[in-house]
Design a protein around this motif. Sequence first.
Motif: not given
Length: 451
Positions: A99-108, A175-189
């Motif tokens: 599905l994603l290979a031919d799309r402009e992917v925005l990953a959150v 696996h998603y290969r986004p063109r735009i990626a949001i890195l919203n936050n990061l902590e231990y989980d």
Amino acid sequence: MRLHILGICGTFMGGVAALARELGDVVEGSDANVYPPMSTQLEALGISLKQDYRAEHLQPAPDLVVVGNAMVRGNPAVEYMLDRQLRYISGPQWLGEKLLADREVLAVAGTHGKTTTTSLLAHLLESAGLAPGFLVGGVPGNFGVSARLGQGRHFVIEADEYDTAFFDKRSKFVHYRPRIAILNNLEYDHADIFPDVAAIQRQFHHLVRTVPGNGRLIVNAHDAYLAEVLAMGCWTPVETFGIGQGDWRATLVEADGSVFTVHRGDELIGEVSWPLLGNHSVMNALAALAAAVAAGADPRVLLPAFATFESVKRRMEVVGEIGGVRVYDDFAHHPTAIAATLAGLRAKVGKARILVALEPRSNSMRLGAHAQALAPSLADADAVIFLHRPELPWDARHVTDALNGRGTTAASVDALIASLRDQAQAGDHVVFMSNGGFEGAPRRFVDALRP
């Protein structure tokens, strides 16, 4: 093609099933927990569901088995699949290739806020006329389904750092290969698979490595762990966001986060007025706005769409109000998310009582990885009932004792509901917090309040 999806009723795999069905595949699946809302959504799409994981569910053999990350060796269906050499693939890999290979992917991506931010980003792009596809780990109120192909070239996906499958221990999002990626936050989980924060940071850096130089990274300006990720190497333009700092900046007009202004650099974009609460929601809004603009939308045109955003089910979802007692169902399952959610509610309701029912449902919570941080995260609650089932491997009284008389435990959902019913009074706000089914507790409590 006939697909059988193992773990089909999980929020992610249910979305995969819906997308496969929309692509024209014949889809069936099995799960140990076939329950609404996912089961009803899938059955409405003509997808056959089977209870439990049995070898006979894979007879006759499907063309492809799509394996959810909850599957483990020893599972009867998994063992049958391997013994019979059936073709199989993980859900994220299927998405990436099919599905994603031919799309402009925005990953959150991020420890918190992924589902809400993904839903909001899809809503903003929809309001801009871009008709995006999406896959969300919940049911967005504006769309009523967790996934769709969409008519446009953009595809918005919730990008989880949890591992892909029993045979692929990389994070799903690689696996998603986004063109735009949001890195919203990061902590231990995810204490069951990650030994420390550094291990999670490495996975986030794997994601950063896949974003092209002509793409965009949208990064939380307040997050030191994410700054360390970018310091490992970054080849993509970065835009930061934050409250009072960053390239995209919010200034609160209302203390509860329901109204705020947005600047991009020195330029005032405008004011947002919307139904969500809390600083964490404001951060999610900034991230989604910045990503939508990176995809080509006009920020000023997008601002009115915030007022019509309907949050995801189970994100401070009001499930009923009986006798002046308002009841919420919320997905918060990490101390930071719990604290942020309750702070937002406290800013909204003032001195009204907040009662919290908490189920330690995530792997990290069940293992006790967040035990020390739980009591401080509940500071805005007037009373807390902690569901302490007998099989919980740690003593929840370490949390409730630290609440200085505001906390108790209950050994079952029935006992928890009974205790809440005895305590609740007109004007109270009762919040159920769990990332599992909680045995239907929020709506059962609403029923228990009826005269």
